[in-house]
Design a protein around this motif. Structure first.
Motif, PDB file in Angstrom:
ATOM      1  N   GLN A  13       0.835  -1.198   0.000  1.00 29.26           N
ATOM      2  CA  GLN A  13       0.000   0.000   0.000  1.00 29.26           C
ATOM      3  C   GLN A  13       0.874   1.254   0.000  1.00 29.26           C
ATOM      4  O   GLN A  13       2.033   1.234   0.431  1.00 29.26           O
ATOM      5  CB  GLN A  13      -0.907   0.009   1.223  1.00 29.26           C
ATOM      6  CG  GLN A  13      -2.034  -1.014   1.170  1.00 29.26           C
ATOM      7  CD  GLN A  13      -3.024  -0.840   2.305  1.00 29.26           C
ATOM      8  OE1 GLN A  13      -2.663  -0.340   3.378  1.00 29.26           O
ATOM      9  NE2 GLN A  13      -4.255  -1.236   2.079  1.00 29.26           N
ATOM     10  N   ALA A  14       0.317   2.328  -0.492  1.00 20.19           N
ATOM     11  CA  ALA A  14       1.023   3.605  -0.483  1.00 20.19           C
ATOM     12  C   ALA A  14       1.471   3.937   0.938  1.00 20.19           C
ATOM     13  O   ALA A  14       0.725   3.745   1.894  1.00 20.19           O
ATOM     14  CB  ALA A  14       0.136   4.713  -1.025  1.00 20.19           C
ATOM     15  N   LYS A  86       4.965   5.278  -3.292  1.00 19.56           N
ATOM     16  CA  LYS A  86       3.843   5.964  -3.918  1.00 19.56           C
ATOM     17  C   LYS A  86       3.348   5.140  -5.112  1.00 19.56           C
ATOM     18  O   LYS A  86       4.117   4.375  -5.693  1.00 19.56           O
ATOM     19  CB  LYS A  86       4.292   7.343  -4.408  1.00 19.56           C
ATOM     20  CG  LYS A  86       4.896   8.226  -3.338  1.00 19.56           C
ATOM     21  CD  LYS A  86       5.402   9.526  -3.936  1.00 19.56           C
ATOM     22  CE  LYS A  86       6.024  10.413  -2.866  1.00 19.56           C
ATOM     23  NZ  LYS A  86       6.516  11.709  -3.446  1.00 19.56           N
ATOM     24  N   PRO A  87       2.107   5.329  -5.494  1.00 18.78           N
ATOM     25  CA  PRO A  87       1.600   4.591  -6.663  1.00 18.78           C
ATOM     26  C   PRO A  87       2.456   4.802  -7.910  1.00 18.78           C
ATOM     27  O   PRO A  87       2.600   3.870  -8.719  1.00 18.78           O
ATOM     28  CB  PRO A  87       0.190   5.148  -6.840  1.00 18.78           C
ATOM     29  CG  PRO A  87      -0.227   5.542  -5.458  1.00 18.78           C
ATOM     30  CD  PRO A  87       1.029   6.071  -4.818  1.00 18.78           C
ATOM     31  N   SER A 125      -3.011   2.564  -4.111  1.00 16.68           N
ATOM     32  CA  SER A 125      -3.380   3.834  -3.456  1.00 16.68           C
ATOM     33  C   SER A 125      -4.464   3.627  -2.410  1.00 16.68           C
ATOM     34  O   SER A 125      -5.045   2.581  -2.292  1.00 16.68           O
ATOM     35  CB  SER A 125      -3.863   4.825  -4.509  1.00 16.68           C
ATOM     36  OG  SER A 125      -4.944   4.276  -5.233  1.00 16.68           O
TER      37      SER A 125
END
Length: 125
Positions: A13-14, A86-87, A125
């Protein structure tokens, strides 16, 4: 013949972290070990590199302060610690090794003569 094997990719996950590893087999001297990445529909881009001689690290601006490259000379291994993911970090990450007489353009893929098969990093995200 040098073989590079990456590991450590995955889904996170972010804001999460991953640690990539790259083991170089075969006896070969090098000047730089680097990490590149390629996202779908985009060109391969430089992420980070480390000098095998003095351990200096180099980074893409967008990852500096979040990613840390390190090496273990005895194990012929380079690591990429990726924090605060980050994505937009989603990509296939490739390990690369330069020759000992390579130039100093560590950010250019042409500097490297051996490549790993890549490991997928996906940041949701």
């Amino acid at each position: 013949q040098v073989q590079l094997v990456e590991s450590g990719g995955g889904l996170v996950q972010a804001g999460g972290s991953l640690r990539l590893s790259c083991v170089a087999s075969g006896r070969s001297y090098t000047r730089y070990m680097g990490w590149f990445r390629q996202a779908p529909g985009k060109e391969r881009e430089f992420v980070s590199a480390i000098s095998w001689i003095d351990g200096n690290g180099y980074y893409l601006d967008s990852v500096r302060g979040r990613f840390t490259i390190s090496r273990d000379n005895a194990k012929n291994t380079v690591y990429l610690q990726m924090n605060s993911l980050k994505p937009e970090d989603t990509a296939v990450y490739y390990c690369a090794k330069s020759g000992v007489w390579s130039g100093t353009s560590y950010w250019r893929s042409i500097t490297y003569d051996s490549w790993g098969q890549g490991t997928q990093v996906t940041v949701s995200s």
